[in-house]
Design an enzyme around this catalytic site. Structure first.
Site, PDB file in Angstrom:
ATOM      1  N   GLY A 151      -5.954   3.262  -6.604  1.00 37.11           N
ATOM      2  CA  GLY A 151      -7.295   3.157  -5.628  1.00 37.11           C
ATOM      3  C   GLY A 151      -6.620   3.064  -4.411  1.00 37.11           C
TER       4      GLY A 151
ATOM      5  CD  GLN B 246      -6.693  -0.703   0.367  1.00 38.97           C
ATOM      6  OE1 GLN B 246      -7.332   0.012  -0.507  1.00 38.97           O
ATOM      7  NE2 GLN B 246      -5.690  -1.586  -0.020  1.00 38.97           N
TER       8      GLN B 246
ATOM      9  CG  HIS C 179      -9.648  -3.787  -6.024  1.00 41.01           C
ATOM     10  ND1 HIS C 179      -8.998  -4.887  -6.087  1.00 41.01           N
ATOM     11  CD2 HIS C 179      -9.293  -3.109  -4.671  1.00 41.01           C
ATOM     12  CE1 HIS C 179      -7.976  -5.099  -5.225  1.00 41.01           C
ATOM     13  NE2 HIS C 179      -8.084  -4.187  -4.171  1.00 41.01           N
ATOM     14  CD  GLU C 180      -9.507   0.491  -3.922  1.00 40.02           C
ATOM     15  OE1 GLU C 180      -9.566   0.076  -2.865  1.00 40.02           O
ATOM     16  OE2 GLU C 180      -8.600   0.379  -4.845  1.00 40.02           O
TER      17      GLU C 180
HETATM   18 ZN    ZN Z   1      -6.988  -3.380  -2.612  1.00 38.40          ZN
END
Ligand code: ZN
Length: 160
Positions: free
Chosen positions: A55, A60, A146-147
């Site tokens: 993911g 990021q 999480h993302e």
């Molecule tokens: Zn992460």
């Protein structure tokens, strides 16, 4: 005339922003202009696969925008094995809870058991701006959560 337009994969590999960079702590902006999204999500997928991730959130790779991609097909036994890209996504309902181990491409060498809801209903847009509401559970649900934390400026180590 045919021009050689084939690009090597490495041209579309982006750098992963690492822990300590302030962009990881900023809440991202929603997408309003969808024109670049096919290209951007392709680069995100290529980067995620190159880094053996399952993911990736847009901040990021340095883009403070509400995009996340995931593909859990490398995990054995995972049935939801296809690539997903979600735009402007938001969790509108959760159910249950489960402890699963997480790691993060932006926080190398740390893995930890994290307790989160097991099942979610996600509202999101696809690349064509259509709205969807889908239910996700298992690993896919975990990766989405999480993302989505990333897109809010939150990291999994904040739970430790
Ligand atoms: Zn992460």
């Amino acid at each position: 005339m045919k021009i050689q337009t084939q690009t090597t994969k490495s041209n579309s590999i982006l750098s992963i922003v690492k822990y300590g960079d302030p962009i990881l702590r900023r809440k991202v902006e929603d997408i309003t202009d969808f024109t670049s999204l096919p290209n951007m999500t392709e680069q995100m997928f290529n980067t995620m696969y190159e880094e053996s991730g399952i993911g990736l959130a847009a901040n990021q790779v340095g883009w403070s925008l509400n995009i996340l991609v995931l593909d859990t097909s490398s995990i054995e036994g995972e049935e939801n094995n296809k690539p997903y890209s979600f735009i402007n996504s938001k969790i509108i309902k959760t159910e249950g809870e489960i402890v699963l181990e997480e790691g993060c491409l932006s926080v190398p060498d740390i893995r930890a058991d994290i307790n989160r809801p097991e099942t979610i209903i996600l509202r999101y847009q696809d690349l064509d701006q259509n709205f969807h509401e889908n239910i996700f559970t298992g690993i896919v649900s975990r990766v989405i959560q999480h993302e989505l934390d990333h897109l809010q400026g939150k990291l999994f180590i904040d739970y430790l």
